[in-house]
Every structure is written in structure tokens, then in C-alpha cells.
Design an enzyme around this catalytic site. Structure first.
Site, PDB file in Angstrom:
ATOM      1  N   ARG A 178       0.847  -1.188   0.000  1.00 54.70           N
ATOM      2  CA  ARG A 178       0.000   0.000   0.000  1.00 54.70           C
ATOM      3  C   ARG A 178       0.884   1.239   0.000  1.00 54.70           C
ATOM      4  NH1 ARG A 178      -2.457   3.117   4.608  1.00 54.70           N
ATOM      5  NH2 ARG A 178      -4.004   4.467   3.623  1.00 54.70           N
TER       6      ARG A 178
ATOM      7  N   HIS B 134      -2.714  11.388   0.531  1.00 59.12           N
ATOM      8  CA  HIS B 134      -2.226  11.144   1.887  1.00 59.12           C
ATOM      9  C   HIS B 134      -1.608  12.443   2.414  1.00 59.12           C
ATOM     10  CE1 HIS B 134      -0.862   7.771   4.775  1.00 59.12           C
ATOM     11  NE2 HIS B 134      -0.625   8.926   5.372  1.00 59.12           N
TER      12      HIS B 134
ATOM     13  N   GLU C 170      -7.313   8.985   5.910  1.00 58.59           N
ATOM     14  CA  GLU C 170      -7.571   9.697   7.159  1.00 58.59           C
ATOM     15  C   GLU C 170      -7.982  11.163   6.947  1.00 58.59           C
ATOM     16  OE1 GLU C 170      -4.374   9.204   9.943  1.00 58.59           O
ATOM     17  OE2 GLU C 170      -4.521   7.020   9.922  1.00 58.59           O
TER      18      GLU C 170
ATOM     19  N   ASN D  92      -7.765   2.496   9.903  1.00 60.24           N
ATOM     20  CA  ASN D  92      -6.458   2.618  10.546  1.00 60.24           C
ATOM     21  C   ASN D  92      -6.658   2.689  12.052  1.00 60.24           C
ATOM     22  OD1 ASN D  92      -5.554   2.827   7.922  1.00 60.24           O
ATOM     23  ND2 ASN D  92      -4.996   4.988   8.051  1.00 60.24           N
TER      24      ASN D  92
ATOM     25  N   TYR E 266      -4.646   2.520  15.947  1.00 60.78           N
ATOM     26  CA  TYR E 266      -3.417   2.518  16.737  1.00 60.78           C
ATOM     27  C   TYR E 266      -3.675   2.346  18.228  1.00 60.78           C
ATOM     28  CZ  TYR E 266      -1.017   3.954  12.515  1.00 60.78           C
ATOM     29  OH  TYR E 266      -0.508   3.991  11.237  1.00 60.78           O
TER      30      TYR E 266
ATOM     31  N   GLU F 275      -3.888   0.353   8.295  1.00 59.57           N
ATOM     32  CA  GLU F 275      -2.711   0.722   9.088  1.00 59.57           C
ATOM     33  C   GLU F 275      -2.897   0.205  10.502  1.00 59.57           C
ATOM     34  OE1 GLU F 275      -1.586   4.872   9.163  1.00 59.57           O
ATOM     35  OE2 GLU F 275      -1.961   5.124   7.023  1.00 59.57           O
TER      36      GLU F 275
END
Length: 449
Positions: free
Chosen positions: A84, A127, A172, A296, A298, A354
């Protein structure tokens, strides 16, 4: 090769589950003034004193612009199914109305090499590196930028068509719109609720405008959107409203318009004077069907309402944290995915686009022992499996990041890579996390034969 004990055998996932690694253009490419590229808002932002840790910038980064071939070979040696990456808008359209063949050729070389080595290519069109010439006309505060994005998407998808296996319009949008135009932490550094919500609507409009263009030009590819999500948890029972508002602002605001055709009411009621102008037909454009949703993840947020009735994050003590200060909380990934399935009746297949951890990594005797990151991936793959068991369709997982890189406002201090980069020599060293990922994929390949 060292043997790594994994809490989840990758063969428990379906045989066509996609494992990959991810990067983005400004974070790794460098070559900022080469190949016809013109400045992006991040080139400009990095030049402002105090905006980026240590005054770092992406002018050289990982020098992927020159080292791409060895990097793609390294990715293939990991045994992943897909890579990606993102395309730098200003490499393709360096000036308004101008197309740069050299920029298209750069990405074509990478895509062709990936395919030659048996990997699929997942391309993100945006991005965060908006061309500076568009920012000078208002950037994402200017509705015209959404239409410029659609033109850019047309150029890329006309050129590559189905050669790009999977297209993502935006990565995002919450970060590019809110950190860039609401909180001023990212480029272009603008602060204001009204500005942030306006930028967010224009980025979502850009996504919607691009979707039919991408489908027309690449009918056999998949097309979708990537969002980031930090699930919220209440500090106490009385903080449930803080949870609802936190999640509504941070990611429902960007998923609801696509899957429900509306922005969440709780946010509109909270900021009645900051809402953007929405023209007739906008929501129909934004809610064009998508083939997949990239998520994504985290960490999580623990939140409460303070004495001013404002949502604030609670800093937890005595919990495991990564080098960047984010809590390691794999259960949050399962909770998030299950909650999304419950919220959206029309939730498309999900890719974890991600997931990763920052470490204070260094090379010792040719090795990088990033034990925490190895454990992080193991536990989050288990969390992904748990969500699948709960009924969520998840078709792939991408580790962030392939290699250490320019980590936006944090500069080069935070290392998310599974491959260590010496920024002086550009030497790449596989960390233990890369070797563990590779070992899992070798085991999976053997089991699938």
C-alpha cells in the site's frame, strides 16, 4: 530464520486474506525537487520554525525516490501479498492544468515491479500532501479543491486503469481536515472549528466526486476510502456523552456521510455555528457506494467531560505505552470493528489499512530487537481474528509502516517501521518485527500449498 510463537496461526484466517505493508509518498520518497515535482503544503509547513520536531522535513526522507527498486525487492522478500503506497499529487499535476509524464512513470515503475514480484498494489490518491499552488487558492477551504481532486483522480485512473488493484481516494480525512485546518497541528497549520468542518466537508466531497470517475476508468479495480478511528471509553459512568461526542467527531463524521448519507446529529447540535455550507446534492455525491472501507487503528481514547462541559482525554498511568505515548490496547480494535458493524447495516468489507507502534529503535550488532512491536502485531492480529469471529468481514491487514520515515509533526524521532532506516547512510535493517511478520507469512504460504 528465528521461530516466533504467534498467538494466532495465520492459517486461521481465510486463504485469500491479504497481508501487506504500507507507506506514504511524503514520508518516504524524498526527491522533493526532482522528477518534475512541485512543493506540497508539507514542504511549506516544515519550513516554518517550531512546526516539526527538530526542524525536520521530507526533502530526502528515506530517499525512496532513488531506492524504490531495492525497497520493492525488500517488500517482496517479506512475503506479503500487497504493498500500500500513496501518490504525490504534485508529482502528477505539478501546476494547475499540467500533467507530468515523469511523475506517472515513477509510479508506473513501482507498480510494474510489484506485479512482477507477485504483489498487488493498493494506491492512496491523497495522503495529506496537497499541492501548495492549491493551498494558495484556499486549499481544502475552497470548494474548488474538491473538483481539482476529481480531475487528478481522473488523470491517475485514466493512465493506470485496472493496473492499480485497489484505489483509496483519501487517507484519514479526519487528520488532514481537523489537524490541518481545525487544530493547526499539521499542514497548513490553520486553526478554527469553522475552518476544520468546512475542510472536512470539502475532502468528503472530493471523495464522492472521484468515485464514479474511478469506477469508469478502472472498472475491475476496487475503490474505497480509508479512515482512522480511535474508539472512546468513558472514564466513569457519567461520561457516556463524552464517548458519543468523541467518536462522532473523530470518525463517525467521516463514515456516516458515506454509509448513511448524513453527518451525525450530535456534532451538528454541538457546533451549530461552525457547520459548513452543504449544497443540494452534496450528500448524494458523498454517499456513492464503496467497495471497501479501510480502517487505521493505533490505540483508544479514554474521555470525560470537564467542568466546562468540554470533552477531554484522560491520561492513563500504569498502562503499557509505545514510544509516542499511545496506550497499547488491542481490545480496542475488536471493539471498534464490532461497533462499526452494529452501526452500519451496509458496512462493506474492511481492510485494516494501518496498524503499528512507534519505538525508540536502534541497531545493535546488526539487530533491532523491537520486542514490543512484535507483541503489538501479534495481539492486534488476534484482535482482528476476534472481530472476524464476531461476524465482521475483514479481508486484509497492513502493517504500518514498512520502514521508519518522516512522521509528520514528530519528524524523524518516532520510528514506526518494521525496517530500521539509518537516515545518514540510508541503510535498511530488518527489525525483529519484520522477521516475525516474514516468518508468519512463510508459515502461512507453506500451509496454503
Amino acid at each position: 530464520m528465528a521461530k516466533y510463537e504467534l498467538p494466532i496461526n495465520s492459517r486461521m484466517l481465510k486463504s485469500d486474506f491479504v497481508f501487506g505493508v504500507a507507506t506514504s509518498s511524503y514520508q518516504i520518497e524524498g526527491g522533493a525537487e526532482e522528477g518534475g515535482r512541485t512543493p506540497s503544503i508539507w514542504d511549506t509547513f516544515c519550513a516554518v520554525p517550531g512546526k516539526v520536531d527538530n526542524g525536520d522535513n521530507g526533502a530526502v526522507a528515506c530517499d525512496h525516490y532513488h531506492l524504490w527498486k531495492q525497497d520493492v525487492a525488500m517488500i517482496a522478500e517479506l512475503g506479503v501479498d500487497a504493498y500500500r503506497l500513496s501518490i504525490a499529487w504534485s508529482r502528477i499535476v505539478p501546476r494547475d492544468g499540467e500533467v507530468n509524464p515523469e511523475g506517472l512513470k515513477f509510479y508506473e515503475n513501482i507498480i510494474d515491479e510489484c506485479h512482477a514480484l507477485g504483489m498487488k498494489v493498493y494506491v492512496t490518491l491523497y495522503h495529506w500532501d496537497l499541492p501548495q499552488y492549491l493551498e494558495e487558492k484556499g486549499g481544502w477551504l475552497n470548494r474548488e479543491t474538491a473538483y481539482k481532486f476529481a480531475q487528478y483522480a481522473d488523470i491517475v485512473s485514466q493512465h493506470f486503469g485496472d493496473k492499480i488493484d485497489v484505489y483509496s481516494t483519501l487517507n484519514e480525512p479526519a487528520v488532514s481536515a481537523f489537524l490541518g485546518y481545525r487544530f493547526g497541528i499539521h499542514a497548513p497549520g490553520i486553526k478554527g472549528n469553522k475552518e476544520g468542518f468546512l475542510a472536512s466537508h470539502h475532502t468528503m466531497l472530493a471523495h464522492g466526486l472521484a468515485m464514479p470517475i474511478l469506477r469508469k476508468n478502472a472498472p475491475n479495480s476496487m475503490h474505497g476510502l480509508v479512515v482512522n478511528a480511535w474508539p472512546a471509553y468513558a472514564e466513569s459512568e457519567k461520561d457516556q456523552f463524552a464517548v458519543e461526542l468523541s467518536e462522532a467527531e473523530s470518525y463517525h463524521w467521516f463514515v456516516d456521510p458515506v454509509l448513511k448519507g448524513e453527518y451525525p446529529a450530535i456534532v451538528k447540535e454541538r457546533y451549530p455555528y461552525d457547520m459548513p455550507m452543504i449544497l443540494e446534492g452534496d450528500m448524494a455525491i458523498i454517499s456513492a457506494p464503496i467497495d471497501y472501507l479501510g480502517v487505521n487503528y493505533y490505540s483508544r481514547n479514554v474521555v470525560r467531560l470537564n467542568e466546562h462541559n468540554v470533552v477531554e482525554k484522560v491520561v492513563l498511568e500504569d498502562v503499557e505505552k509505545t514510544h509516542i505515548g499511545w496506550e497499547v490496547y488491542p481490545q480496542g480494535l475488536t471493539d471498534l470493528l464490532v461497533a462499526m458493524k452494529q452501526r452500519y447495516d451496509n458496512l462493506p468489507p474492511i481492510y485494516i489499512t494501518e496498524n503499528g507502534a512507534a519505538g525508540d529503535d536502534s541497531v545493535t550488532d546488526g539487530e533491532v530487537n523491537d520486542t514490543q512491536r512484535v507483541n503489538y502485531f501479534q495481539t492486534h492480529l488476534k484482535a482482528t481474528h476476534d472481530a472476524i469471529e464476531a461476524g465482521v468481514q475483514i479481508d486484509g491487514y497492513f502493517a504500518w509502516s514498512l520502514m521508519d520515515n518522516f512522521e509528520w509533526a514528530f519528524g524523524y524521532e518516532q520510528r514506526f517501521g518494521i525496517v530500521h532506516v539509518d537516515y545518514t547512510t540510508q541503510t535498511r535493517t530488518l527489525k525483529q518485527s519484520a522477521k516475525a511478520y516474514q516468518a508468519m507469512l512463510v508459515e502461512r504460504a507453506a500451509g496454503n500449498k
